[in-house]
Design an enzyme around this catalytic site. Sequence first.
Site, PDB file in Angstrom:
ATOM      1  N   LYS A  12      20.387 113.529  37.945  1.00 23.24           N
ATOM      2  CA  LYS A  12      21.438 112.698  37.374  1.00 23.24           C
ATOM      3  C   LYS A  12      20.837 111.454  36.721  1.00 23.24           C
ATOM      4  O   LYS A  12      19.773 110.987  37.137  1.00 23.24           O
ATOM      5  CB  LYS A  12      22.401 112.227  38.469  1.00 23.24           C
ATOM      6  CG  LYS A  12      23.215 113.286  39.160  1.00 23.24           C
ATOM      7  CD  LYS A  12      24.090 112.647  40.240  1.00 23.24           C
ATOM      8  CE  LYS A  12      24.873 113.676  41.025  1.00 23.24           C
ATOM      9  NZ  LYS A  12      25.922 114.310  40.213  1.00 23.24           N
ATOM     10  N   ARG A  57      29.152 123.740  45.059  1.00 22.99           N
ATOM     11  CA  ARG A  57      29.735 125.081  45.120  1.00 22.99           C
ATOM     12  C   ARG A  57      28.791 126.075  45.780  1.00 22.99           C
ATOM     13  O   ARG A  57      29.241 127.082  46.348  1.00 22.99           O
ATOM     14  CB  ARG A  57      30.105 125.538  43.701  1.00 22.99           C
ATOM     15  CG  ARG A  57      28.954 125.735  42.749  1.00 22.99           C
ATOM     16  CD  ARG A  57      29.367 125.753  41.293  1.00 22.99           C
ATOM     17  NE  ARG A  57      29.788 124.430  40.835  1.00 22.99           N
ATOM     18  CZ  ARG A  57      30.230 124.169  39.604  1.00 22.99           C
ATOM     19  NH1 ARG A  57      30.309 125.150  38.709  1.00 22.99           N
ATOM     20  NH2 ARG A  57      30.598 122.964  39.262  1.00 22.99           N
ATOM     21  N   ASP A 109      29.554 112.082  48.578  1.00 19.82           N
ATOM     22  CA  ASP A 109      29.630 113.512  48.299  1.00 19.82           C
ATOM     23  C   ASP A 109      29.794 114.361  49.559  1.00 19.82           C
ATOM     24  O   ASP A 109      29.853 115.582  49.473  1.00 19.82           O
ATOM     25  CB  ASP A 109      28.388 113.945  47.520  1.00 19.82           C
ATOM     26  CG  ASP A 109      28.687 114.998  46.463  1.00 19.82           C
ATOM     27  OD1 ASP A 109      29.874 115.239  46.186  1.00 19.82           O
ATOM     28  OD2 ASP A 109      27.735 115.581  45.920  1.00 19.82           O
TER      29      ASP A 109
END
Length: 488
Positions: free
Chosen positions: A259, A333, A270
């Site tokens: 990032k 995910r 998170d």
Amino acid sequence: MTLATLELAESAPDAQLLVLPVIRLEESLTVSAPAGLPDLEPYLEATGFLGKSGETQKIAIPVDGGVRAAIALGLGDASDEEQARRAGGALARAVATSAISVDVDALEPAIREAVLLGAVLASYRFTPYKSEEDDAALATISVVTADEARASAEIARVSAIASSVALVQDAVNTPPNDLPPAALADIAVRVAESKGIESRVWDAEQLRDGGFGGLTAVGQGSSRGPRLVRLDYRPEGAQLHVALVGKGITFDTGGLSLKPAGSMVGMKFDMAGAATIVGVLQAAVELDIKVAITGWLCIAENMPSSTATRPDDVVTIYGGKTVEITNTDAEGRIVMADGIAAASEEHPDLIIDIATLTGAQIVALGDRTTAVMGNDDAWISSVVEASRSIGEPSWAMPIPEEVGDTLKSPVADLANMRSGNRSAGMLVAAAFLERFVGERADGEGAIPWVHLDIAGPSNNTSAAYGYVPKGATGVMVRTLIALLESRS
């Protein structure tokens, strides 16, 4: 945590600031106040106080030849619970003292509870890393009532809900240097042990040996290895079994798909999804919710290193599906796939996953509205209805068939992200997770599944509002409590 406590009182302690709830019906004000006080409406009218919901006004009232400090709290017509919660929040922010007393007997039960809950939630402070307090925090609320049995039950309920939200806020606010995956797992186990919930923890080696390829792949770049925690609450008489799967990335650098520096600030949040599960389970025990709940906390730290997973790697998720990694910053995910696949093996009646999953959620719905997706319209509607009933905004979103088609991979069963196309990123992520939802025990289709993307609502980056403080919000704890209670 720093959180105001509620206590019963037969009369308002003289040392405490007296709170006067005020209901406005048409053009008249009704003041809820202890016996023996004069008519307070003229005092309030002299200040221009209108009794609007959330309006506060400090006044001095005559008492036994002297005066006493008080604060009027407007509740409007006292017909809306969310407005009452927000009024309670406004009260907590308006007082500059550690202790207040409030007479609740004139208020309807639902409004009474809402005001108290709003005040307690708004009193939350996260202070372990401060050498000095910024300001005085509300510490005690004396509930003045003639019906102690009724008020005691209300206080217990408000305290259970507020402390569960604060548990999540504390975990999410904790700096990542002090909350590696093992520490978050320890929090879950400590809560489980204190509440009589069964728990199991998989460490990095056990995850690798057990076939949890998603957690292993994401966590292998960090010196602080991943964890999977299973919490099992099985109350007697439960007719429904719900599995909760939570994303627990304790810090997200993006991995090798690094990032930008500015985008890493706030990535301690998170793991909010995993923390939410712990809070919900704590409340389920304290509120005696008769629903069986299995929690799956998918915990890892996403770091770049010589051992980190690379773009182009292929990993095998628990249960056998293979995933081509096209972007290591779409790591949530990947760990959630392991959790959803493992939860599916037990064939629960419903799977709900909670994750700070995509920046696209913030683009689509902003900072305060949770995205709700899934494969079962009835359960999606139930979640949205529960969220709105307790003041946590949510919105149902689709998972169009065509977005799932974009996850095709030439070398694996699917890719974790479609390269070069950022359209509908929130929906694509949901389509990915849906691939790992298993079949019902009877073989009649997929297990009902609901996905909650809380990327924006989990962290309030602006000033406090309503009863929501700055920082971690504990969003969806109260929604899930309401949902589970409706099926208890």
